[in-house]
Enzyme design. Structure first.
Site, PDB file in Angstrom:
ATOM      1  CD1 TRP A 131       0.969  -0.166   2.912  1.00 50.90           C
ATOM      2  CD2 TRP A 131      -0.831   0.909   3.673  1.00 50.90           C
ATOM      3  NE1 TRP A 131       1.236   0.212   4.212  1.00 50.90           N
ATOM      4  CE2 TRP A 131       0.145   0.878   4.702  1.00 50.90           C
ATOM      5  CE3 TRP A 131      -2.045   1.544   3.935  1.00 50.90           C
ATOM      6  CZ2 TRP A 131      -0.060   1.444   5.968  1.00 50.90           C
ATOM      7  CZ3 TRP A 131      -2.251   2.102   5.189  1.00 50.90           C
ATOM      8  CH2 TRP A 131      -1.274   2.048   6.194  1.00 50.90           C
ATOM      9  CG  ASP A 132       4.914   0.838   0.958  1.00 48.44           C
ATOM     10  OD1 ASP A 132       5.722   1.216   1.799  1.00 48.44           O
ATOM     11  OD2 ASP A 132       4.371  -0.280   0.999  1.00 48.44           O
ATOM     12  CD  GLU A 148       2.192  -4.453   8.495  1.00 48.64           C
ATOM     13  OE1 GLU A 148       3.331  -4.374   8.990  1.00 48.64           O
ATOM     14  OE2 GLU A 148       2.000  -4.501   7.265  1.00 48.64           O
ATOM     15  CE  LYS A 201       6.049  -3.509  11.350  1.00 51.45           C
ATOM     16  NZ  LYS A 201       5.889  -4.472  10.230  1.00 51.45           N
TER      17      LYS A 201
END
Length: 794
Positions: free
Chosen positions: A350-351, A489, A609
């Site tokens: 998804w960057d 995540e 995270k």
């Protein structure tokens, strides 16, 4: 790293422990292919890892791991064009590990896209050999690279043997935790000689059957004869040089690389041979390469003072050489780790959510091409949705060549040595990222043709998937989306649950509601013939549109203790003793691995995270986010949002380079005094390798582009919305003065500068209409050829 000017990145001295990091950060590329900054005399080993990667060149292999058959698709490490080794006649080949290094320096010239290296070796008999190299991967000609090596002896004459090679024996072995997986992607390797001084290598990828042609030409300034020989996987060229003290001798190596994916060629080998034979000498190549970079830098001008500006320029360099104007002609996505290494196997995640907003305002043709990559894979996304019993399009968490889900089903915890189930394919929110990028691109460019065709088709299918994924809960009186993972995540299941997945991840539900609302807006704005065509072809009727309206207003958003819950049931998780874990482990960024190695799981704790709920503050302005929550029946005031920021910031380990970026962006508006700490972390994430060895496996492209976008959109509060440039700047003392240029709706080179509480906008002359600029309490129109200065509100 040593101090340097804004246009260079320098390393002084040789440090084996830092070599992989330097190789990644000194990678050179042009959007079509890239080569890591490895020393040409060094082969792949535990210290060095030369690698060359072509955008979109993948291959699939099956491996046997932990008693299971595992299939993985990888970005292929292609034949190495770089090797050039040397030695005094009769001595071993010189390498930094096998010889005495007296001096060593590497300089990456960002303005010119040039890697310069200087090393002085002691070679015996009181003599030294100085090796100076300059390297380019040509930005103008996307298939050429060149290496100039200058040898100088001191202390006495020196007979030097030089060997250049094209090496087809390479494998994918750049990431230690992947080494149990298959890495031999090349087959049918053949070599030959084209003409004296020019050799070639051809091969194919094993399963994707991509043809690769590589040709290399070697020449010297002294007319030395080049001798050629061939091994099964390598083409070798030998030279014998007689060095007179103080008089340099130059060896030039030029390489051409083609694959069968390239347009307008027949055979890739013939194309490579023809190109390398026609290539000019090094100085002429360098001149045209510099000119190409100069043009690109003018398009993407960014002016930030001091050390932050220097780092941002490095980040911009790597974004531009991964996604250059050449990318507009390719069928590729945004590789999360650039073309700089093999981490994440070169996959697309998804960057693009962090990359396209920057590109939209500089290289919109590249953004459009990257969105077309998603559109071409709309069919597989719809097939994936059908496979789980849903309508619409379910884009994969990891994508590669053809749009199928490439997320591995097992991952290795290096701390415990155990292979564990990987459920990250449950991150369905990648579809919302695709939709967000469609909308942002069209707002920034005014490209209604794309919005009304391919963009609308993607929006419709993504919206359909979300509406079909939502189930009604009569007790709550709300729609719910179950069995997903959020951007955090860490959490992939409830404690002790038999099945993976979480219910009502807030980020997923809110962005799904946004997709549904924007898709309805798009359908309403379509020309009637196109709307009819789209709804007929996709079988959309009034009842389905009504359901989209209902779901967009009734998706469940859980709360607890006055803050937004990350997902339903988050409030029941245990608190972690953060101080204890920091005291015992120091760096706890990868808390999930630590807990698993202890026999525990992060699923039991309120621990993240990276940003999850707070990602909403990254995507949406405060006003837009409040409107979204209002649509969902909730009041989100400033105080509630600040409580959310405090809650999640205290429970995040920042195990991703994106975490510092998002938190810095959000804190700039919520808790300004703490924002700079996280902005610095985002800036230093790769240059300091804060994630502990990961940068050497490939840079983090999303984080790099995100820091650029922080200056472009985050701090100025820049939105491209409703045909206007909207700005709502926030003063960050450490980044209080900056300027940049934009390409906005046909206007090229629009200049914005914020300094000392003042905003200046300059619009270059053109035949375009004036630009509407809106700030809180102020609206102006700036015609082409004029500039406007505005005093910013306190």
């Amino acid at each position: 790293m040593t101090s340097a000017g804004p246009g260079t990145w320098e390393y002084e001295g040789y440090d084996p422990a830092q070599e992989r990091l330097r190789e990644a950060l000194c990678t050179l590329g042009n959007g079509c292919f890239a080569t890591r900054g490895a020393l040409p005399e060094c082969a792949a080993d535990e210290v060095h890892y030369p690698g060359t990667y072509v955008a979109g060149c993948y291959n699939r292999l099956v491996s046997h791991v932990a008693g299971r058959q595992v299939e993985n698709e990888d970005l292929v490490n292609l034949p190495n064009w770089l090797p050039l080794r040397f030695r005094p006649v009769g001595d071993p080949w010189l390498t930094p590990e096998g010889a005495t290094v007296l001096d060593h320096r590497q300089v990456l010239h960002l303005d010119a896209g040039l890697l310069e290296r200087g090393t002085r070796y002691r070679v015996g008999g009181g003599r030294t050999l100085t090796v100076r190299q300059r390297r380019i991967v040509h930005l103008g000609d996307a298939h050429l690279a060149a290496l100039r090596t200058e040898f100088t002896a001191e202390g006495g004459p020196l007979e030097l043997e030089v060997e250049a090679a094209l090496d087809g024996s390479v494998t994918n072995a750049g990431v230690a935790r992947y080494r149990e997986l298959g890495g031999r992607h090349l087959t049918q390797v053949r070599t030959g000689t084209a003409v004296p001084g020019t050799v070639w290598l051809r091969c194919r990828t094993r399963t994707s059957d991509i043809g690769i042609g590589l040709a290399g030409r070697v020449a010297t300034d002294g007319g030395v004869t080049v001798h050629t020989r061939h091994e099964p996987l390598r083409a070798l060229q030998h030279l014998s040089l007689s060095l007179t003290p103080g008089r340099p001798v130059t060896v030039d190596k030029t390489a051409a690389l083609h694959t069968s994916h390239d347009p307008a060629i027949g055979d890739p080998l013939c194309a490579a041979i023809d190109r390398v034979l026609a290539a000019p000498h090094f100085e002429d190549l360098l001149a045209t390469h510099r000119a190409a970079w100069d043009r690109l830098w003018r398009r993407a001008a960014l002016d930030v003072a001091g050390e932050p500006g220097r780092i941002l320029r490095l980040h911009l360099f790597h974004v531009l050489q991964t996604l250059s104007p050449h990318t507009a002609d390719l069928d590729v996505g945004v590789p999360a780790r650039g073309l700089h290494g093999e981490a994440y196997r070169g996959h697309v995640f998804w960057d693009e959510l962090f990359v396209l907003p920057y590109l939209n305002l500089h290289l919109p043709e590249v953004s459009r091409a990257l969105l077309r990559y998603r559109h071409r894979r709309l069919g597989p996304a719809c097939a994936a949705a059908r496979a789980v019993g849903r309508r619409g399009a379910m884009y994969p968490w990891q994508s590669g060549s053809d749009g199928r889900e490439e997320t591995q089903r097992l991952h290795l915890n290096p701390r415990s040595g155990r292979w564990l189930p990987d459920h990250s394919h449950l991150q369905r929110h990648v579809g919302s990222a695709v939709a967000y990028n469609v909308w942002q691109y069209c707002e920034a460019t005014g490209d209604t043709e794309f919005l009304h065709t391919q963009g609308a088709e993607m929006l419709v299918q993504i919206a359909r998937f979300w509406a079909d994924s939502a189930t009604w809960d009569a007790h709550l009186g709300r729609h719910r989306i179950r069995g997903v993972m959020g951007p955090d995540e860490y959490h992939d299941a409830y404690p002790d649950a038999e099945r993976p997945g979480l219910d009502d991840n807030t980020y997923t539900n809110v962005t799904a509601a946004w997709v549904l609302a924007r898709t309805l807006d798009t359908l309403g704005a379509l020309p009637e013939p196109r709307r009819r065509e789209l709804t007929e072809r996709n079988g959309i009727d009034g009842g389905e549109l009504q359901r989209w309206q209902e779901v967009s207003r009734t998706l469940h958003v859980p709360f607890h203790d006055g803050v937004i819950s990350q997902f339903e049931g988050y409030a029941d998780l245990k608190e972690l003793d953060w101080a204890d874990y920091r005291a015992r482990y120091g760096d706890i960024r990868r808390l999930d691995r630590i807990l698993e190695a202890e026999g525990d799981t992060v699923n039991r704790y309120k621990a993240s995270k990276q940003a999850d709920v707070l990602m909403l503050g990254y995507l949406f302005s405060p006003t837009e986010l409040q409107g979204l929550f209002h649509r969902l029946g909730h009041r989100l005031d400033g105080e509630t949002w600040r409580r959310c920021v405090d809650h999640y910031l205290a429970r995040t380990s920042h195990g991703s380079t994106l975490s510092g970026l998002v938190h810095g962006w959000v804190l700039a508006r919520a808790r300004r005094a703490e924002a700079w700490t996280f902005v610095q972390e985002a800036l230093r994430g790769d240059i300091a390798d804060l994630q502990g060895g990961t940068t050497g496996e490939g840079i983090h492209l999303g984080a790099m582009a995100g820091t650029l976008d922080l200056v472009q959109r985050g701090l100025p509060g820049l939105e491209t919305r409703d045909g206007a440039l909207r700005l709502d700047p926030v003063p960050l003392p450490e980044l209080s003065s900056y300027g940049f240029r934009l390409r906005y709706r046909g206007h090229w080179g629009v200049g914005l500068r914020l300094e000392h509480g003042r905003l200046e906008i300059a619009v270059p002359p053109s035949d375009r209409p004036p630009i509407d600029v809106r700030l809180p309490g102020c609206a102006v129109r700036v015609p082409p050829g004029e500039r406007c200065g505005l005093v910013l509100p306190e």
